[in-house]
Design a protein around this motif. Sequence first.
Motif, PDB file in Angstrom:
ATOM      1  N   SER A 127      10.214  15.367  22.967  1.00  0.00           N
ATOM      2  CA  SER A 127      11.173  15.977  22.037  1.00  0.00           C
ATOM      3  C   SER A 127      10.662  17.322  21.524  1.00  0.00           C
ATOM      4  O   SER A 127      11.422  18.283  21.408  1.00  0.00           O
ATOM      5  N   ARG A 128       9.362  17.405  21.249  1.00  0.00           N
ATOM      6  CA  ARG A 128       8.771  18.668  20.785  1.00  0.00           C
ATOM      7  C   ARG A 128       8.824  19.723  21.889  1.00  0.00           C
ATOM      8  O   ARG A 128       9.211  20.872  21.639  1.00  0.00           O
TER       9      ARG A 128
ATOM     10  N   THR B 130      16.231  10.277  27.779  1.00  0.00           N
ATOM     11  CA  THR B 130      16.618   9.867  26.434  1.00  0.00           C
ATOM     12  C   THR B 130      15.633   8.847  25.868  1.00  0.00           C
ATOM     13  O   THR B 130      15.240   8.934  24.698  1.00  0.00           O
TER      14      THR B 130
ATOM     15  N   TYR C 232      12.544  10.749  25.004  1.00  0.00           N
ATOM     16  CA  TYR C 232      12.830  11.625  23.865  1.00  0.00           C
ATOM     17  C   TYR C 232      12.788  10.824  22.559  1.00  0.00           C
ATOM     18  O   TYR C 232      12.242  11.268  21.560  1.00  0.00           O
ATOM     19  N   ASN C 233      13.379   9.634  22.591  1.00  0.00           N
ATOM     20  CA  ASN C 233      13.440   8.779  21.400  1.00  0.00           C
ATOM     21  C   ASN C 233      12.214   7.882  21.246  1.00  0.00           C
ATOM     22  O   ASN C 233      12.144   7.087  20.304  1.00  0.00           O
TER      23      ASN C 233
END
Length: 69
Positions: free
Chosen positions: A7-8, A32, A35-36
Amino acid sequence: MIKCHLSRLMGEQKLKVIDVARATGLHRNMITLLYNETATRIDLAAIEALCKLFNCKVGDLFELVDEQG
């Protein structure tokens, strides 16, 4: 616990999940999950594709974090 910094990395380059999926050939669902930080496993080819996309090392993408802290 393994922390994923996808995500960063995506935020730094202003990329969306679909952008990463198209660039790497990985399924949107896998991106996803990473990312989560809910993924429970990842294929080595997926790690390689992400590292190539973000021009980073595996240690830049994943980090082992002490759960006691």
